[in-house]
Design an enzyme around this catalytic site. Structure first.
Site, PDB file in Angstrom:
ATOM      1  N   ALA A  31       0.871  -1.190   0.000  1.00  0.00           N
ATOM      2  CA  ALA A  31       0.000   0.000   0.000  1.00  0.00           C
ATOM      3  C   ALA A  31       0.902   1.233   0.000  1.00  0.00           C
ATOM      4  CB  ALA A  31      -0.955  -0.006   1.193  1.00  0.00           C
ATOM      5  N   LEU A  32       1.796   1.247  -0.957  1.00  0.00           N
ATOM      6  CA  LEU A  32       2.869   2.243  -0.965  1.00  0.00           C
ATOM      7  C   LEU A  32       2.344   3.649  -1.251  1.00  0.00           C
ATOM      8  CD1 LEU A  32       5.617   0.246  -2.916  1.00  0.00           C
ATOM      9  CD2 LEU A  32       5.171   0.307  -0.456  1.00  0.00           C
ATOM     10  N   HIS A  33       3.026   4.632  -0.670  1.00  0.00           N
ATOM     11  CA  HIS A  33       2.691   6.048  -0.884  1.00  0.00           C
ATOM     12  C   HIS A  33       4.010   6.804  -1.033  1.00  0.00           C
ATOM     13  CE1 HIS A  33       3.871   6.338   3.296  1.00  0.00           C
ATOM     14  NE2 HIS A  33       2.966   5.427   3.610  1.00  0.00           N
ATOM     15  N   GLY A  35       5.716   8.491   0.913  1.00  0.00           N
ATOM     16  CA  GLY A  35       6.667   8.292   2.016  1.00  0.00           C
ATOM     17  C   GLY A  35       7.584   7.110   1.713  1.00  0.00           C
ATOM     18  N   HIS A  36       6.968   5.968   1.310  1.00  0.00           N
ATOM     19  CA  HIS A  36       7.784   4.794   0.955  1.00  0.00           C
ATOM     20  C   HIS A  36       8.690   5.114  -0.227  1.00  0.00           C
ATOM     21  CE1 HIS A  36       4.152   2.585   2.637  1.00  0.00           C
ATOM     22  NE2 HIS A  36       5.147   2.063   3.334  1.00  0.00           N
ATOM     23  N   GLN A  60       2.881  -9.279  13.385  1.00  0.00           N
ATOM     24  CA  GLN A  60       2.982  -8.005  14.104  1.00  0.00           C
ATOM     25  C   GLN A  60       1.612  -7.348  14.339  1.00  0.00           C
ATOM     26  OE1 GLN A  60       5.472  -6.225  10.842  1.00  0.00           O
ATOM     27  NE2 GLN A  60       4.395  -4.346  11.381  1.00  0.00           N
ATOM     28  N   LYS A 148       8.520   8.106  11.100  1.00  0.00           N
ATOM     29  CA  LYS A 148       7.148   8.167  11.627  1.00  0.00           C
ATOM     30  C   LYS A 148       6.956   7.065  12.676  1.00  0.00           C
ATOM     31  CE  LYS A 148       3.481   6.684   9.377  1.00  0.00           C
ATOM     32  NZ  LYS A 148       2.851   5.716  10.301  1.00  0.00           N
ATOM     33  N   SER A 185       0.081   4.157   5.058  1.00  0.00           N
ATOM     34  CA  SER A 185      -0.785   3.295   4.243  1.00  0.00           C
ATOM     35  C   SER A 185      -2.209   3.338   4.783  1.00  0.00           C
ATOM     36  CB  SER A 185      -0.275   1.862   4.280  1.00  0.00           C
ATOM     37  OG  SER A 185       1.060   1.837   3.865  1.00  0.00           O
ATOM     38  N   ARG A 186      -2.317   3.533   6.086  1.00  0.00           N
ATOM     39  CA  ARG A 186      -3.652   3.542   6.705  1.00  0.00           C
ATOM     40  C   ARG A 186      -4.489   4.750   6.286  1.00  0.00           C
ATOM     41  NH1 ARG A 186      -3.615  -0.170  11.130  1.00  0.00           N
ATOM     42  NH2 ARG A 186      -1.507  -0.918  11.445  1.00  0.00           N
TER      43      ARG A 186
HETATM   44  O1  PAF Z   1       7.005  -0.297   9.063  1.00  0.00           O
HETATM   45  C1  PAF Z   1       6.539  -1.266   8.423  1.00  0.00           C
HETATM   46  O2  PAF Z   1       5.943  -1.127   7.357  1.00  0.00           O
HETATM   47  C2  PAF Z   1       6.662  -2.662   9.008  1.00  0.00           C
HETATM   48  O3  PAF Z   1       6.567  -2.643  10.389  1.00  0.00           O
HETATM   49  C3  PAF Z   1       7.951  -3.385   8.558  1.00  0.00           C
HETATM   50  C4  PAF Z   1       9.186  -2.685   9.057  1.00  0.00           C
HETATM   51  C5  PAF Z   1       7.974  -3.474   7.031  1.00  0.00           C
HETATM   52  C6  PAF Z   1       7.959  -4.808   9.106  1.00  0.00           C
HETATM   53  O4  PAF Z   1       6.848  -5.534   8.692  1.00  0.00           O
END
Ligand code: PAF
Length: 279
Positions: A31-33, A35-36, A60, A148, A185-186
């Site tokens: 869900a890239l934006h 920032g990524h 996680q 962030k 992404s949220r």
């Molecule tokens: O920050 C994130 O998107 C995640 O926590 C990471 C570092 C990719 C690990 O799943």
């Protein structure tokens, strides 16, 4: 740019590419934006070869509903990555990352007891599991993480020290929408109205930075929470002013070292985090 889905394919592709020189790695959950993309651009500038991973790590998520609704769109992600010049996109299934259940338990001590650690039990253990596993697979020289997720960055620095991993962690600035909302992404899950109101989080943090020193630490923490909660779209989960290095609560402005205010806020059902350095 090649898309690979298995560890075997990744290793095969990397065998030749590694000979070119330094390897930069940007782990993501997709869900890239922008920032990524700024992390990937930095990695491309600083390395000969760049790998981006896209993996929504189930370990996680402490909330099954959050995992279920986490945005996923591989096609859109690949379109955004193509122009960056990254070499490999690694988008594995869970069985590639965890051929057996990962039962490792990490102890990050006081770094994980506050803030995100307190409100999302098990979250950082899952982050440590996936990041250490990804490092083992990719073997990067440098890995890029956004500021962030400030507490995550502290945990990852600690993980690297604890396991003596031969990787340099590169912290990257928060990238914001025009209205100040930290990119995440949220944000995709917010309605237009929610997204507009969520800008009030950073607006308040910026005011708090100017007020630091005029109110005592505890008063400022309460002021931030009360101010944000006045907005009917927002509900603060925590706002804590902590030491930049060890993440321990700051008692007074006279305490030595850099101080950072970290916040988690629900905007409707969507949980957003942000932070601001206060001195
Ligand atoms: O920050 C994130 O998107 C995640 O926590 C990471 C570092 C990719 C690990 O799943």
């Amino acid at each position: 740019m090649v898309l690979v889905k298995t560890v075997e394919e990744l290793k095969k592709n990397l065998k030749a590419l590694r000979k070119k020189g330094s390897l930069g790695f940007v782990p993501t959950m997709g869900a890239l934006h922008s920032g990524h993309i700024s992390l990937v651009n930095q990695a491309v500038r600083e390395n000969r070869v760049v790998v981006v991973s896209i993996f929504v790590n189930p370990n996680q998520f402490n909330d099954a509903n959050d995992l279920k609704h986490y945005p996923r769109n591989l096609d859109a992600d690949l379109k955004l990555l193509e122009p960056t010049g990254c070499d490999i996109v690694f988008a594995p299934e869970a069985r590639e990352i965890y051929p057996e259940p990962d039962t490792r338990k990490f102890n990050f001590g006081p770094l994980e007891t506050a803030m995100e650690g307190k409100h999302r039990p098990g979250h950082f253990n899952g982050v440590a599991q996936v990041v250490s596993r990804l490092f083992e697979i990719v073997e990067p020289g440098k890995a890029y993480f956004g500021l962030k997720d400030f507490q995550q960055l502290a945990i990852i620095n600690k993980l690297v020290k604890m396991l003596a991993l031969p990787v340099e962690i590169v912290p990257c600035d928060i990238i914001r929408e025009k209205n100040g909302l930290a990119m995440s992404s949220r944000n995709e899950l917010l309605s237009v109205e929610e997204r507009n109101n969520a800008a009030f989080i950073f607006e308040t943090l910026t005011k708090a930075k100017n007020l630091a020193g005029t109110k005592n630490v505890n008063e400022l923490e309460n002021w931030v929470k009360e101010n944000i909660n006045k907005n009917p779209f927002l509900n603060v989960e925590y706002f804590e002013i902590v030491d930049f290095e060890n993440l321990q609560p700051v008692k007074s402005w006279g305490d030595k070292g850099k101080k950072i205010g970290c916040i988690a806020v629900f905007c409707g059902k969507v949980r957003l985090i942000d932070n601001i350095v206060l001195n």
